[in-house]
Design an enzyme around this catalytic site. Structure first.
Site, PDB file in Angstrom:
ATOM      1  N   GLU A 143       0.829  -1.206   0.000  1.00 22.41           N
ATOM      2  CA  GLU A 143       0.000   0.000   0.000  1.00 22.41           C
ATOM      3  C   GLU A 143       0.867   1.262   0.000  1.00 22.41           C
ATOM      4  OE1 GLU A 143      -2.653   2.565   3.149  1.00 22.41           O
ATOM      5  OE2 GLU A 143      -2.263   0.452   3.563  1.00 22.41           O
ATOM      6  N   GLU A 230     -11.773   1.864   7.540  1.00 24.94           N
ATOM      7  CA  GLU A 230     -10.627   2.302   8.328  1.00 24.94           C
ATOM      8  C   GLU A 230     -10.827   3.765   8.736  1.00 24.94           C
ATOM      9  OE1 GLU A 230      -6.641   2.707   6.605  1.00 24.94           O
ATOM     10  OE2 GLU A 230      -5.963   1.158   7.966  1.00 24.94           O
TER      11      GLU A 230
END
Length: 251
Positions: A143, A230
């Site tokens: 990521e 998230e």
């Protein structure tokens, strides 16, 4: 009618004043069925699996272990001590197998001052990790993280990330042209995580991103993506999922 994408609640962001095992209980009571646990290592894999099974929850994602070196936060995959690479993959591999999900995010890390050959080092380490995990049917995710969130982070752009041989974890933020990113990289993205901008609130909270529109674009691109929540969680836990069906998602 488009297939509804499923959401997974991120338990490290979910009411952090509670213990990890308490968060499992509250998440299940709120109606969630999928959970991601960025840092599960405060509990044994056996305990997490038993808790999830008891509550009818399934895991979707964990992060590999991280470490500290010289008071600077360094992620183990980035260190050139090969035994540490073996260790972090071994530990995350065992957790994945025992708690029954199949994705591990291995963070790139912050280069040490004066570190040379960082690109080659990262490619070697992440390739080892991806191949090792793949032997057990586990997806290795990487990521890019912008330098506003983690200054100095090595993997900082999607262009850089997509030159690496792993699946990608798409994180939607104001620092990317979201629609172009989805269209350009839809065949390579392995996971999606979301939060509202700039407050990191829930997708239905006021902010810069029109998530109803984004969710439709995501579903058209790949309805099998799991949407990791998230974001910061506030308010009544029992009302946390009211917005999900309104946005065309499901638990």
């Amino acid at each position: 009618m488009l297939k509804q994408m499923k959401v997974a609640v991120n338990l490290n962001m979910f009411f952090p004043q509670l213990t990890l095992l308490e968060r499992y209980q509250v998440a299940a009571a709120a109606g969630f069925k999928l959970v991601e646990v960025s840092l599960p290592y405060s509990e044994s894999a056996e305990t997490l699996r038993a808790t999830a099974d008891k509550l009818g929850l399934k895991h979707t994602l964990i992060n590999a272990p991280t470490g500290r070196l010289s008071c600077t936060f360094i992620f183990l995959i980035y260190l050139h001590f090969f035994r540490m690479i073996i260790y972090t993959v071994y530990i995350s591999d065992k957790y994945v197998i025992k708690i029954s999900h199949f994705r591990v995010h291995i963070m790139a890390g912050i280069p040490l001052s004066g570190e040379e050959n960082t690109e080659d080092l990262y490619v070697q380490n992440i390739s080892y990790a991806a191949n090792r995990l793949n032997n057990d049917g586990i997806i290795c995710l990487i990521e890019p993280i912008n330098n506003y969130t983690i200054p100095g982070y090595f993997l900082k752009s999607y262009e850089q990330a997509f030159s690496k041989d792993c699946d990608r974890e798409g994180k939607l933020s104001k620092f990317e042209d979201t629609i172009s990113m989805i269209t350009k990289y839809k065949d390579d993205i392995g996971y999606i995580q979301i939060a509202q901008v700039p407050s990191r609130g829930a997708p239905n909270s006021p902010g810069e991103i029109d998530y109803k529109y984004i969710f439709r674009i995501l579903s058209e691109a790949n309805s099998n993506w799991i949407i990791g929540l998230e974001h910061l969680f506030t308010g009544d836990p029992e009302k946390l999922i009211e917005w999900i069906s309104e946005c065309g998602l499901s638990t």
